[in-house]
Motif scaffolding. Sequence first.
Motif, short mmCIF file in Angstrom:
data_model
loop_
_atom_site.label_atom_id
_atom_site.label_comp_id
_atom_site.label_asym_id
_atom_site.label_seq_id
_atom_site.Cartn_x
_atom_site.Cartn_y
_atom_site.Cartn_z
N LEU A 7 32.13 41.82 39.40
CA LEU A 7 33.12 42.89 39.18
C LEU A 7 33.69 43.38 40.51
O LEU A 7 34.90 43.62 40.62
N ARG A 8 32.83 43.50 41.53
CA ARG A 8 33.33 43.91 42.85
C ARG A 8 34.28 42.88 43.44
O ARG A 8 35.17 43.21 44.22
N ALA A 9 34.08 41.63 43.05
CA ALA A 9 34.96 40.56 43.53
C ALA A 9 36.26 40.46 42.73
O ALA A 9 37.11 39.61 43.03
N GLY A 10 36.41 41.30 41.72
CA GLY A 10 37.65 41.30 40.94
C GLY A 10 37.72 40.24 39.86
O GLY A 10 38.80 39.77 39.51
N ILE A 11 36.56 39.88 39.28
CA ILE A 11 36.53 38.82 38.28
C ILE A 11 37.36 39.16 37.05
O ILE A 11 37.89 38.26 36.38
#
Length: 224
Positions: free
Chosen positions: A59-63
Amino acid sequence: MRVVVMGCGRVGASLADSLARIGHDVAIIDRDNTAFYRLSPEFPGERVQGMGFDRDVLLRAGIEEAGAFAAVSSGDNSNIISSRIARETFGVERVVARIYDAKRAAVYERLGIPTVATVPWTTDRLLNVLTRETETTKWRDPSGNVGVAELPLHEDWAGHRVTDLEAATGGRVAFIIRFGSGLLPDAKTVIQAGDQVYVAAVAGHIAEALAIAALPPSEDLEAQ
């Protein structure tokens, strides 16, 4: 397109750099913060430390906004778990996993997740799966280190010398088909409308060259 890459080894760093250079919005994940030193100093994307199969890390990686996900860490289990999470939990359309075990790779192919083995042209194949629909390379030498591909050119390349195209793509124009006849270019050869241009490039740069050639020449070339 937003692309998330899991694993910042040599392949992951090369893939992330290539994707960023051709205009994609890239985030790369690795559990070891020092792995990010493999990236180019000009890499504009996000560096996310953590385990690539951890939902919070993804989620932090913008998935949730990603159109593509590549799992290229050194572990088969981590790669396939994170790939399935990307596909099944977050609905990422284009997912590819690097798998070392050929038997496992066959199983995951049947699950609908393309896999890539540890071959010299891994970066090209990953870029192909993530960003293109068809096979890019027309010929490779037996070692897989050099390939030849046809470059569909943006119309604005007409009038530029082949040396401009070589400088932009990092490849070498091997030959041109013009009006149905083959032509071996030299430094003075000028690209014409309708030319079929074939470029030789080292593994890992062919898909990038295709993407660059499909764009108009840069302003720096226009000014020359």
